[in-house]
Scaffold this motif. Structure first.
Motif, short mmCIF file in Angstrom:
data_model
loop_
_atom_site.label_atom_id
_atom_site.label_comp_id
_atom_site.label_asym_id
_atom_site.label_seq_id
_atom_site.Cartn_x
_atom_site.Cartn_y
_atom_site.Cartn_z
N LEU A 21 0.85 -1.18 0.00
CA LEU A 21 0.00 0.00 0.00
C LEU A 21 0.89 1.23 0.00
O LEU A 21 1.73 1.41 0.89
CB LEU A 21 -0.91 0.02 1.23
N LEU A 22 0.75 2.06 -1.02
CA LEU A 22 1.49 3.31 -1.13
C LEU A 22 0.56 4.43 -0.71
O LEU A 22 -0.56 4.54 -1.23
CB LEU A 22 1.99 3.52 -2.56
N THR A 23 0.99 5.23 0.25
CA THR A 23 0.14 6.32 0.74
C THR A 23 0.84 7.65 0.57
O THR A 23 2.07 7.72 0.48
CB THR A 23 -0.22 6.12 2.23
N ARG A 24 0.03 8.69 0.60
CA ARG A 24 0.54 10.05 0.46
C ARG A 24 -0.42 10.97 1.19
O ARG A 24 -1.62 10.96 0.91
CB ARG A 24 0.59 10.41 -1.03
N SER A 25 0.10 11.70 2.16
CA SER A 25 -0.73 12.69 2.84
C SER A 25 -0.06 14.05 2.71
O SER A 25 1.16 14.16 2.63
CB SER A 25 -0.95 12.33 4.32
N ILE A 26 -0.88 15.08 2.68
CA ILE A 26 -0.41 16.43 2.40
C ILE A 26 -0.78 17.38 3.54
O ILE A 26 -1.89 17.34 4.04
CB ILE A 26 -1.05 16.95 1.09
N VAL A 27 0.17 18.22 3.89
CA VAL A 27 -0.08 19.33 4.81
C VAL A 27 0.40 20.59 4.10
O VAL A 27 1.60 20.71 3.79
CB VAL A 27 0.67 19.16 6.15
N ASP A 44 4.32 34.14 -2.83
CA ASP A 44 3.70 34.68 -4.04
C ASP A 44 2.86 33.61 -4.74
O ASP A 44 1.88 33.14 -4.18
CB ASP A 44 4.75 35.27 -4.99
N ASP A 45 3.25 33.23 -5.94
CA ASP A 45 2.47 32.27 -6.71
C ASP A 45 3.00 30.85 -6.61
O ASP A 45 2.75 30.02 -7.48
CB ASP A 45 2.45 32.69 -8.19
N VAL A 46 3.74 30.55 -5.55
CA VAL A 46 4.27 29.20 -5.36
C VAL A 46 3.53 28.56 -4.18
O VAL A 46 3.58 29.06 -3.06
CB VAL A 46 5.79 29.20 -5.10
N ALA A 47 2.83 27.46 -4.47
CA ALA A 47 2.16 26.70 -3.42
C ALA A 47 3.16 25.66 -2.90
O ALA A 47 3.90 25.06 -3.66
CB ALA A 47 0.93 26.01 -3.97
N VAL A 48 3.16 25.45 -1.58
CA VAL A 48 4.09 24.51 -0.96
C VAL A 48 3.29 23.53 -0.10
O VAL A 48 2.44 23.94 0.69
CB VAL A 48 5.13 25.24 -0.07
N ASP A 49 3.55 22.25 -0.30
CA ASP A 49 2.94 21.19 0.51
C ASP A 49 4.04 20.33 1.11
O ASP A 49 5.07 20.11 0.48
CB ASP A 49 2.05 20.28 -0.34
N GLU A 50 3.80 19.87 2.33
CA GLU A 50 4.66 18.84 2.91
C GLU A 50 3.95 17.51 2.68
O GLU A 50 2.85 17.30 3.18
CB GLU A 50 4.88 19.07 4.40
N ALA A 51 4.57 16.65 1.89
CA ALA A 51 3.99 15.35 1.57
C ALA A 51 4.70 14.28 2.38
O ALA A 51 5.93 14.24 2.42
CB ALA A 51 4.14 15.06 0.08
N THR A 52 3.92 13.43 3.04
CA THR A 52 4.45 12.30 3.78
C THR A 52 3.98 11.03 3.09
O THR A 52 2.79 10.87 2.84
CB THR A 52 3.96 12.32 5.25
#
Length: 100
Positions: A51-57, A63-71
């Motif tokens: 099972l491969l999982t991915r969660s985002i915070v 400015d126009d750059v969105a940043v997510d922390e992916a685990t």
């Protein structure tokens, strides 16, 4: 689908290993996917899966750059940066205005 040739079997096994254990998880950039089950059956009929999982915070961007922390499934964390394309921003604004 059964794989008959030795070369094809070896290639399929190496592709599965890369899919599951690669340095950069293949699902890291799949924004709409939280879980993927990779399942296989050996020639002897034994089955296994991962099972491969991915969660985002979301984290503050600039400015126009969105940043997510992916685990991902092994608790490895990645920063995923996306530049919001002007066309996409305009499309979202237009959609929001229509929904009012």
């Amino acid at each position: 689908m059964p794989i008959r040739s030795v070369h094809a079997k070896d290639r399929a096994k190496s592709e599965l290993v890369e899919l599951i254990c690669g340095d950069v998880p293949f699902h890291l950039f799949l924004e709409r996917v939280g879980e993927i089950l990779v399942w296989w059956r050996d020639a002897d009929g034994s089955e296994d899966g991962q099972l491969l999982t991915r969660s985002i915070v979301p984290v503050p961007g600039v400015d126009d750059v969105a940043v997510d922390e992916a685990t991902v499934q092994d608790d490895t964390k990645f920063l995923v940066l996306r530049q919001n394309h002007p066309r996409a921003r305009d499309d979202r604004r237009h959609q929001a205005q229509q929904n009012r």
